[in-house]
Design a protein around this motif. Structure first.
Motif, mmCIF file in Angstrom:
data_model
loop_
_atom_site.group_PDB
_atom_site.id
_atom_site.type_symbol
_atom_site.label_atom_id
_atom_site.label_comp_id
_atom_site.label_asym_id
_atom_site.label_seq_id
_atom_site.Cartn_x
_atom_site.Cartn_y
_atom_site.Cartn_z
ATOM 1 N N VAL A 55 0.950 -0.972 -0.041
ATOM 2 C CA VAL A 55 -0.003 0.145 0.011
ATOM 3 C C VAL A 55 0.952 1.172 -0.112
ATOM 4 O O VAL A 55 1.827 1.236 0.786
ATOM 5 N N LEU A 56 0.652 2.237 -0.902
ATOM 6 C CA LEU A 56 1.600 3.347 -1.139
ATOM 7 C C LEU A 56 2.927 3.392 -1.228
ATOM 8 O O LEU A 56 3.816 4.049 -1.003
ATOM 9 N N ALA A 57 3.184 1.854 -1.777
ATOM 10 C CA ALA A 57 4.493 1.883 -2.472
ATOM 11 C C ALA A 57 4.720 2.841 -3.745
ATOM 12 O O ALA A 57 4.033 2.468 -4.487
ATOM 13 N N PHE A 58 5.948 3.080 -3.739
ATOM 14 C CA PHE A 58 6.517 3.629 -4.942
ATOM 15 C C PHE A 58 7.983 3.363 -5.292
ATOM 16 O O PHE A 58 8.662 3.129 -4.287
ATOM 17 N N GLN A 70 8.121 1.846 0.627
ATOM 18 C CA GLN A 70 7.008 1.088 1.208
ATOM 19 C C GLN A 70 6.246 1.623 2.338
ATOM 20 O O GLN A 70 6.761 1.244 3.632
ATOM 21 N N PHE A 71 5.521 2.569 2.359
ATOM 22 C CA PHE A 71 4.727 3.188 3.700
ATOM 23 C C PHE A 71 3.899 2.087 4.298
ATOM 24 O O PHE A 71 3.683 2.012 5.345
ATOM 25 N N ALA A 73 4.598 -0.868 4.572
ATOM 26 C CA ALA A 73 5.433 -1.826 5.688
ATOM 27 C C ALA A 73 5.243 -1.228 7.064
ATOM 28 O O ALA A 73 5.237 -1.959 7.994
ATOM 29 N N LEU A 74 5.408 0.168 7.076
ATOM 30 C CA LEU A 74 5.237 0.546 8.295
ATOM 31 C C LEU A 74 3.878 0.435 9.064
ATOM 32 O O LEU A 74 3.758 -0.056 9.913
ATOM 33 N N LEU A 75 2.838 0.634 8.151
ATOM 34 C CA LEU A 75 1.507 0.388 8.647
ATOM 35 C C LEU A 75 1.228 -1.174 9.040
ATOM 36 O O LEU A 75 0.482 -1.492 10.023
ATOM 37 N N THR A 76 1.885 -1.977 8.339
ATOM 38 C CA THR A 76 1.854 -3.654 8.550
ATOM 39 C C THR A 76 2.392 -3.778 9.793
ATOM 40 O O THR A 76 1.685 -4.184 10.808
#
Length: 137
Positions: A55-58, A70-71, A73-76
């Motif tokens: 999600v929100l990866a770029f 990878q934002f 990954a922080l959310l996970t």
């Protein structure tokens, strides 16, 4: 110097801390298994995937190879932390608090009530007070 070190090591709080660390490390395996093998697959069944890593990866890079940011990954990690904290609270802390409350209530019920002073004790207290007041004069 060694005597002081021996006293430090054998103090109760150091030993308690060491035991707590060992128990905590062992318990980490239980909570990790609960989250990774029970809760995350349940979430995957509801939403389609147990992780938000993409999600929100770029990709970003000015020269040559691009790095993937990878934002998600922080959310996970945040969601996993909340799930572990919730699992620990609801499966360990809350039941232990309930047990402690029941134990405290049982001990309070079993504790003998303070008996009222007997007539002899009251008389002795009066004599003591009279003697003390006479010495203060």
């Amino acid at each position: 110097m060694l005597e002081g070190f021996k006293k430090f090591i054998l103090r109760g709080n150091v030993v308690d801390l060491a035991v707590g660390l060992v128990i905590g490390a062992a318990f980490a395996g239980i909570t990790t298994a609960l989250v990774e093998k029970v809760i995350n697959p349940f979430i995957a069944g509801l939403v389609g995937q147990p992780s938000f890593d993409n999600v929100l990866a770029f990709q970003f890079g000015l020269f040559g190879d691009k790095a993937t940011i990878q934002f998600g990954a922080l959310l996970t990690a945040i969601v996993n932390f909340i799930l572990v904290a919730a699992a620990i609270y609801f499966l360990v802390v809350a039941p232990m608090n309930k047990i402690a409350e029941k134990r405290a209530a049982k001990e309070a019920a079993e504790a003998p009530a303070e008996a009222a002073p007997t007539a002899e004790e009251q008389l002795l207290a009066e004599i003591r007070d009279l003697l003390a007041s006479q010495q203060n004069k």
